[in-house]
Design a protein around this motif. Structure first.
Motif, PDB file in Angstrom:
ATOM      1  N   VAL A 187      -2.285  -3.685   5.141  1.00 44.43           N
ATOM      2  CA  VAL A 187      -1.301  -3.489   3.973  1.00 44.43           C
ATOM      3  C   VAL A 187      -0.083  -2.474   3.836  1.00 44.43           C
ATOM      4  O   VAL A 187      -0.088  -1.748   3.158  1.00 44.43           O
ATOM      5  CB  VAL A 187      -2.343  -3.494   2.681  1.00 44.43           C
TER       6      VAL A 187
ATOM      7  N   THR B  32       3.331  -0.828   3.162  1.00 43.86           N
ATOM      8  CA  THR B  32       4.179  -0.834   2.019  1.00 43.86           C
ATOM      9  C   THR B  32       5.643  -0.328   2.084  1.00 43.86           C
ATOM     10  O   THR B  32       6.058   0.426   1.657  1.00 43.86           O
ATOM     11  CB  THR B  32       3.446  -0.184   0.823  1.00 43.86           C
TER      12      THR B  32
ATOM     13  N   ARG C   3      10.987  -4.334   0.739  1.00 43.85           N
ATOM     14  CA  ARG C   3      10.575  -5.373   1.774  1.00 43.85           C
ATOM     15  C   ARG C   3       9.369  -6.262   1.158  1.00 43.85           C
ATOM     16  O   ARG C   3       9.477  -7.279   1.528  1.00 43.85           O
ATOM     17  CB  ARG C   3      10.607  -4.674   3.214  1.00 43.85           C
ATOM     18  N   ARG C   4       8.351  -5.501   0.538  1.00 43.86           N
ATOM     19  CA  ARG C   4       7.274  -6.130   0.260  1.00 43.86           C
ATOM     20  C   ARG C   4       7.171  -6.040  -1.538  1.00 43.86           C
ATOM     21  O   ARG C   4       7.591  -5.167  -2.124  1.00 43.86           O
ATOM     22  CB  ARG C   4       6.021  -5.868   0.821  1.00 43.86           C
ATOM     23  N   ARG C   5       6.634  -7.372  -1.895  1.00 44.78           N
ATOM     24  CA  ARG C   5       6.530  -7.485  -3.361  1.00 44.78           C
ATOM     25  C   ARG C   5       5.205  -6.769  -3.862  1.00 44.78           C
ATOM     26  O   ARG C   5       4.357  -7.150  -3.099  1.00 44.78           O
ATOM     27  CB  ARG C   5       6.704  -8.640  -3.886  1.00 44.78           C
TER      28      ARG C   5
ATOM     29  N   GLU D 296       2.384  -9.335  -3.147  1.00 47.82           N
ATOM     30  CA  GLU D 296       2.070  -9.482  -1.990  1.00 47.82           C
ATOM     31  C   GLU D 296       1.106  -8.652  -1.323  1.00 47.82           C
ATOM     32  O   GLU D 296      -0.077  -8.823  -0.516  1.00 47.82           O
ATOM     33  CB  GLU D 296       3.375  -9.581  -0.812  1.00 47.82           C
ATOM     34  N   VAL D 297       1.436  -7.015  -1.672  1.00 44.23           N
ATOM     35  CA  VAL D 297       0.537  -6.069  -1.427  1.00 44.23           C
ATOM     36  C   VAL D 297      -0.692  -6.132  -1.952  1.00 44.23           C
ATOM     37  O   VAL D 297      -1.923  -6.034  -1.383  1.00 44.23           O
ATOM     38  CB  VAL D 297       1.131  -4.736  -1.715  1.00 44.23           C
TER      39      VAL D 297
ATOM     40  N   ASP E  25      -2.960  -8.945  -0.200  1.00 47.19           N
ATOM     41  CA  ASP E  25      -3.333  -8.656   1.072  1.00 47.19           C
ATOM     42  C   ASP E  25      -4.613  -7.386   1.004  1.00 47.19           C
ATOM     43  O   ASP E  25      -5.495  -7.293   1.397  1.00 47.19           O
ATOM     44  CB  ASP E  25      -2.340  -8.079   1.862  1.00 47.19           C
TER      45      ASP E  25
ATOM     46  N   LEU F 139       5.353  -0.010  -6.633  1.00 46.41           N
ATOM     47  CA  LEU F 139       5.925  -1.378  -6.643  1.00 46.41           C
ATOM     48  C   LEU F 139       5.901  -2.064  -7.730  1.00 46.41           C
ATOM     49  O   LEU F 139       6.483  -3.117  -7.717  1.00 46.41           O
ATOM     50  CB  LEU F 139       5.176  -2.333  -5.452  1.00 46.41           C
TER      51      LEU F 139
END
Length: 303
Positions: A10, A12, A16-18, A21-22, A25, A88
């Protein structure tokens, strides 16, 4: 699988990642059902519903900064480094409006989204409608003069405001559409869109409504345009609740017939239409208990 491997699954990288999404996962890596995640959170003193966790991981709703204690506990449950999820969480300025449901029933959803984005409001979808009762007055000029709305909602998250939309007749002067608070709320930010005759506004509740609590508020929409209209409708973003509308026509502007209609989308042909009787000479009403998203309304004709 050890802690190091789970964290590696995972990453972070900010920007780049929402969040969803994190989170998704992390839940997958831990191999926990959402019900088990909820149990672990409750054991840490954090109350949250399985449905909210599902909305978060699917990106259907975005957590607010008020949810940070829950998300910090969630990092512990998923054995993630502190800040992996909390960093995030979108700020109030960054959060996206909750579209999707509106887009499913009208073509001007993008315009509404843009107006909400301009306001910076993030309250869409935080309160479910339990009942809405509307009293609409049609004047001598055959135009809508006032609409009195009495609404009851239940919060799915802590919320202190409600975003409402109103569309006047095309070609009207949107500055002549006035929103007046009656009880349980006051007027916040307001945006107009002349080409679509749209008004999007915040109603600020007179208190913070906590999750699962209900709130009653009333407001009036006043239209001084004097543009004739021939229908009134309500958009139901989801099933549930009850909607009642009563139209009162001026004695000198009585229609010869009134019909109720139901549509899947505002721009679609009618899925169902039938006559509605006029009571006491100048009043009609429609009661709708929507089971799915869609449109219900009344239309009328003059000689």
């Amino acid at each position: 699988m050890d802690r190091t491997t789970r964290q590696a699954a995972v990453p972070t990288p900010l920007g780049r990642r929402r969040f969803e999404e994190v989170l998704r996962d992390g839940i997958t890596a831990r191999g926990l059902a959402l019900s088990r995640v909820r149990e672990h959170l409750i054991a840490r003193g954090q109350q949250i519903g399985v449905s909210t966790l599902s909305y978060w991981q699917n990106g259907e709703r975005q957590p607010t900064t008020r949810s940070l204690p829950v998300i910090e506990a969630l990092e512990q449950v998923l054995e993630l480094s502190p800040g992996t999820l909390t960093s995030l969480v979108p700020t109030e300025a960054d959060r996206e409006p909750r579209r999707g449901k509106l887009a499913g029933i009208t073509s001007y959803a993008d315009t509404v989204d843009e107006l909400i984005r301009e306001m910076g409001s993030t309250s869409m979808g935080l309160a479910a409608n339990l009942s809405t009762i509307e009293g609409v007055s049609i004047g001598r000029e055959r135009s809508l003069e006032t609409k009195h709305v009495h609404q009851v909602v239940r919060a799915s998250e802590d919320v202190d405001r409600q975003v409402i939309t109103y569309q006047g007749e095309l070609g009207c002067d949107v500055t002549l559409l006035a929103l007046l608070p009656v009880s349980g709320c006051r007027i916040g930010r307001v945006r107009h869109h002349e080409p679509t005759a749209l008004v999007v506004a915040e109603l600020l509740f007179d208190r913070t409504v906590h999750r699962h609590e209900s709130h009653v508020f009333q407001y009036v929409i006043k239209d001084d345009n004097k543009v004739p209209t021939h229908e009134h409708y309500r958009m139901h973003l989801e099933g549930g609740g009850i909607h009642v509308v009563e139209l009162t026509f001026h004695p000198e502007a009585l229609p010869v017939r009134v019909e109720e209609f139901h549509r899947r989308r505002l721009e679609d042909p009618d899925a169902r239409r039938r006559p509605v009787p006029i009571y006491h000479g100048n009043r009609v009403h429609l009661v709708t208990e929507p089971s799915t998203p869609g449109i219900s309304g009344l239309s009328w004709e003059y000689d």
